[in-house]
Each structure stands twice: as C-alpha cells, then as structure tokens.
Write a protein that holds these residues in place. Structure first.
Motif, mmCIF file in Angstrom:
data_model
loop_
_atom_site.group_PDB
_atom_site.id
_atom_site.type_symbol
_atom_site.label_atom_id
_atom_site.label_comp_id
_atom_site.label_asym_id
_atom_site.label_seq_id
_atom_site.Cartn_x
_atom_site.Cartn_y
_atom_site.Cartn_z
ATOM 1 N N GLY A 1 0.839 -1.199 0.000
ATOM 2 C CA GLY A 1 0.000 0.000 0.000
ATOM 3 C C GLY A 1 0.868 1.240 0.000
ATOM 4 N N SER B 1 -1.040 4.448 4.232
ATOM 5 C CA SER B 1 -2.159 3.497 4.108
ATOM 6 C C SER B 1 -2.401 2.741 5.413
ATOM 7 C CB SER B 1 -1.867 2.506 2.977
ATOM 8 O OG SER B 1 -0.683 1.786 3.263
ATOM 9 N N LYS C 1 -5.290 0.706 1.859
ATOM 10 C CA LYS C 1 -5.417 2.062 1.326
ATOM 11 C C LYS C 1 -6.179 2.897 2.346
ATOM 12 C CE LYS C 1 -6.757 4.556 -2.817
ATOM 13 N NZ LYS C 1 -7.443 4.475 -4.116
ATOM 14 N N GLU D 1 -2.469 1.555 -7.302
ATOM 15 C CA GLU D 1 -3.384 2.406 -6.541
ATOM 16 C C GLU D 1 -4.443 3.028 -7.437
ATOM 17 O OE1 GLU D 1 -3.465 2.837 -3.232
ATOM 18 O OE2 GLU D 1 -1.997 1.228 -3.181
#
Lengths: 278, 228
Positions: free
Chosen positions: B35, B39, B211, B227
């Motif tokens: 992440g 995150s 996230k 992402e």
C-alpha cells in the motif's frame, strides 16, 4: 565523557559535604569543650554545717544535667582569689579569710542548654544562699551550636538535591544517546529490569567512584590543614583541639560512600524508570 | 496465529490510521502487506509489536490478547516476534557477532548457548566469515542479513519485516526475500510490509493491499495492485 561529568559532580558534592562535615564536627567539638568549662556555682547559707553541705552535694549529684560536681572550700576559694587577683597586696590581709562563708559547689553540665532548669532547682534547695550562672556564655554557645546544626543541615540538603538533579540529567543524556540501543532491546523483548540495570549499575559505580575520590582528597587536605593550624596558631592549642582524622573518617567514610551510592542509585533509577517506558 | 477484529487506530491528531480492519493470518503463512505511504501498514506493524494500542478492536497474536496485555508482560510477548526494519537498526559500535548475540543476551540465554547459536544463524544468512566486521564495513544487503539473523536467533514463531528491501538494490533485495522465504519454509509465519512490486508479483504469496487505513484487497496468491 558523561561518566566523567557525573563522577566530577558527585565528587564535588561529596567533597563539599566532607569538608563541611569536618568543619562542623570540629566546631561542635570546640563548642563542647568550651561548654564543659562553663559551671554553675552554688553558695550556702551562713553557718551551715558540713553535713548539710554534703547532703546538698549528694542531692545535686543525682540530677541528670550534672556531669561533674566539685566542692571548693572557703580556704581553697580564698587561695584561688589571692592567686588570681591580689598579687603583691596579699600580705595586707594577714590570716583573715574574707571568703570564709564562700565555700561552694562548682557544677558542670552535660548539656549547657539545661542550665536554666538546673538553676531553678538549685535556688529551691534549702541551705542555698546564692546561685551564680554564666547565662550569656551558655546561651551564646547553645545558639552557635544550634545555628551550625541548622545551617549544615540546610546546605547538605541543598547539595543532595543538586547532586540528584545533576546525576539524573547525566543519566537522561546517557539514555538519549543510547536510545536506539534501548529501542532495539525493547523490541527484542528485554524486560524493564534488563534495560534499566546497566544505567542503575553505572549510576551506583559512578556514585561509588565519585564518593571515593573526594575522601582521598579530604584525608590529605585535612591532615595538612590541621598541621598548619596547629603550627600557625600554636598559642590557641589549648583552646582549639582538633579531632583526629580517624575520628572524622570513622563516620565520614561510610556516610560519604552511602551518600555517593545513594545519589547514584536514586538519580539513575528514577531517571531510567521515567525515560525507559517504551 | 494473528487475528485482528475491527481494529481501529486514531492518532491524537484525530487522523485515522486504521479503520475497522479485520484480518486472519494462519500459522506458517507468508503474507505481503502492500500500500501507499499513509495506508496504515506501519501502524499495523506497531500494533502487532505492541508499540501502539488500538483505539478499538481486538488483536490476538500467538493466543495472546495484545490489547489487554499488561506492561510487564510485553517483553515476553515480544520474544515471540522477530522484527526487521528498513534502516536495519544495528548497533554501530558492535561487530556482527555482538549484534546477533545481543538479542540472546537481553533475554538471558546462557553464554554457552550463545556461542553455539550465533555462528549457526550467521551461517544461515551467509555471514559466518564476517562475524568480526562492524556494520559500517558491510554493504546494505549484508547489514540487513545481520538484522535478519538477529531477528531469527531466538527462533520466534512470527517474523515481521517492515520494508526490509527499502534501502537495498534489486540483487540484495532478492537475496533477503529468498532468506525470508527459506525462514518461512522452516515453519515461521512471515509478514512483510513492502513497496517492491517486482518481488511481490514474482513470489506469488498472499498479498493484502491497504489504502487509507482499510484493507482493499486480500489475495491468496496475489500481486501488487496499482493504486490507480
């Protein structure tokens, strides 16, 4: 570097403590010697019998305040007076004794602060005509002794607080410098005891070294100072009798070592406890 | 082995770092947590290490309720976790041997066993010859291998690695990953927080993607999810 600063700090504090302790102990000793020379004098009623004087003496001797009781006969009192005051005029008195009714007891006390109580008691005794006391000397010596006690206590307390504050700061800096290592120890699973122990141990060792160094210095300085004072002021030797280094060190050594270790332990333990809660 | 139930962590600033995440990791699994920055990956590692406590929720590790763990019990709990960081966190003034032995000394392992265990684990990570070297004399990859040796010397059932390849070149990164895989094959549960897309995609392990404080994906043999 930090260790040196800590040792120097503790050394300075223990040195001052030792110095002050030596001075206070010697002064107290001098005051005690001076106090032991202060006496209350008891004069008897005219025509009192020897048996009555002896009875009064026995009663006075039972009092807790009394350390020594000396009977001075009328003849001894006159001889002493002649010796100290009359010089060449002594012959003009012939065989007369103007102090024929002035036989007395000289009473020396354990503690001069008890003089007031004792005098009150003596004045109440039957057969006692007059009691002479050294009020000013007694009060002054007692006051000086108390003042020294309070001042020394105050200074020692301030020094203790300063020492603990300084060692605490030093340990805090040490912990900051080793923060990374401590963090790793904590993450690996070291207990609080394991993490703190080196700091506390270090504090105790530094305290011990910091206390030992000034003791060595005080030992030599004291001997030199006493030797110097005894030579320089030889005329006062009968008045100023200093304590031997053994008398000073018999208490100073254990107290200073406990003080050093105590400062080291307290300063390091509290700081380590405060800063190591990771 | 690792269970998180509705774990929420909000920092004193009010910013939520983790938002009601739930997660089960079985014994012997190899899991990547991926992440972006922010995150919540590092917060998750800190919660597992009990450096932080969650605002709400339950965390069970090795049958221990981490949230209710008393302060004095934390050291024993952490001994069940090996940990590796991006910046290695080695003691710079001590050599390789001392750095690894340090992990055993702090938990009072007898010196006789330390003398036996340290060379053995250094051989495992390929640094037996360099036991006398100081960290500054080693490459990044070698330093991370020392950190890995230190993390596994106490034989923890779980190994947490927070960006272990973050400071390494591709060759060294792969070497570290191979070692982690090897350790995992020995039965240790391995949890790796990483940004390394190539490695994640190549190793085909379980991949949890985070996230903004939530788990957006959990794939059994997954890859790095972009992402965007």
């Amino acid at each position: 570097m930090f260790s040196l600063a800590t040792v120097a700090t503790i050394s300075a504090c223990v040195f001052l403590f030792g110095l002050f302790y030596s001075v206070v102990l010697n002064f107290s000793n001098i005051v005690r010697q001076a106090q032991s020379g202060v006496a209350v004098t008891v004069f008897f009623d005219e025509g009192i019998s020897d048996e009555e004087i002896q009875r009064i003496g026995e009663e006075i001797g039972k009092r807790a305040e009394v350390s020594k009781l000396v009977f001075v006969s009328a003849e001894e009192a006159w001889e002493s007076f002649k010796r100290e005051n009359l010089g060449d005029y002594v012959d003009s008195f012939g065989d007369d004794n103007p102090l024929a009714e002035d036989s007395n007891y000289e009473i020396y006390m354990n503690d001069i602060s008890m003089q007031e109580n004792l005098v009150e008691y003596l004045e109440s005794l039957e057969g006692v005509r007059q009691v002479h006391k050294s009020a000013m000397v007694a009060t002054m010596l007692t006051s000086v002794n108390m003042l020294i006690g309070y001042v020394s206590m105050g200074i020692i307390l301030i020094l203790l607080a300063v020492s603990i504050f300084l060692i605490s700061n030093t340990v805090a800096i040490g912990i900051t410098v080793r923060r990374e290592e401590i963090g790793i120890m904590k993450l690996i699973g070291a207990t609080d005891f394991v993490v703190r122990a080196p700091f506390v141990f270090e504090g105790i060792i530094l305290g011990l070294i910091g206390a030992s160094l000034p003791l060595i210095a005080i030992y030599f300085i004291y001997l030199r100072v006493i030797e110097y004072l005894s030579e320089r002021f030889a005329i006062l030797n009968s008045l100023l009798q200093f304590l031997s280094i053994q008398e000073i060190f018999s208490t100073l050594v254990p107290v200073a070592l406990i003080l050093g270790v105590g400062i080291g332990f307290l300063g390091s333990f509290t700081t380590a406890r405060k800063h190591l809660r990771v | 082995m690792i269970i998180l139930e509705d774990v929420k962590k909000t920092y004193s600033t009010g910013a939520p770092a983790l938002n009601n995440i739930s997660l089960h990791i079985e014994k012997g699994e190899f899991v990547f947590i991926v992440g972006d920055s922010g995150s919540g990956k590092s917060t998750l590692i800190k919660l597992l290490l009990r450096e932080l406590t969650p605002t709400s929720g339950r965390i069970i590790v090795n049958h221990t309720d981490v949230v209710k763990l008393r302060h004095r019990k934390i050291p024993r709990y952490r001994r069940g976790l090996g940990v590796v960081f991006q910046d290695f966190r080695l003691l710079k003034d001590r050599n390789v041997y001392e750095n690894v032995a340090f992990a055993q000394r702090v938990i009072a392992v007898p010196p006789r066993l330390i003398r036996k265990n340290v060379p053995s684990v250094l051989s495992l990570v390929g640094l037996a010859e360099k036991y006398k070297s100081k960290p500054r004399e080693l490459s990044g990859g070698e330093q991370q291998r020392v950190a890995l040796a230190r993390a596994i010397i106490n034989d923890p059932p779980i190994l947490l690695a927070d960006e272990p390849t973050g400071n390494l070149d591709p060759k060294n990164s792969w070497e570290i990953m191979k070692l982690l895989d090897q350790i995992n094959h020995g039965g240790t549960t391995v949890l790796v927080v990483t940004h390394n897309r190539e490695i994640v995609n190549a190793m085909r392990k379980r991949v949890i993607t985070m996230k903004k404080g939530v788990i957006v994906s959990d794939q059994k043999k997954g890859g790095y999810i972009d992402e965007d």
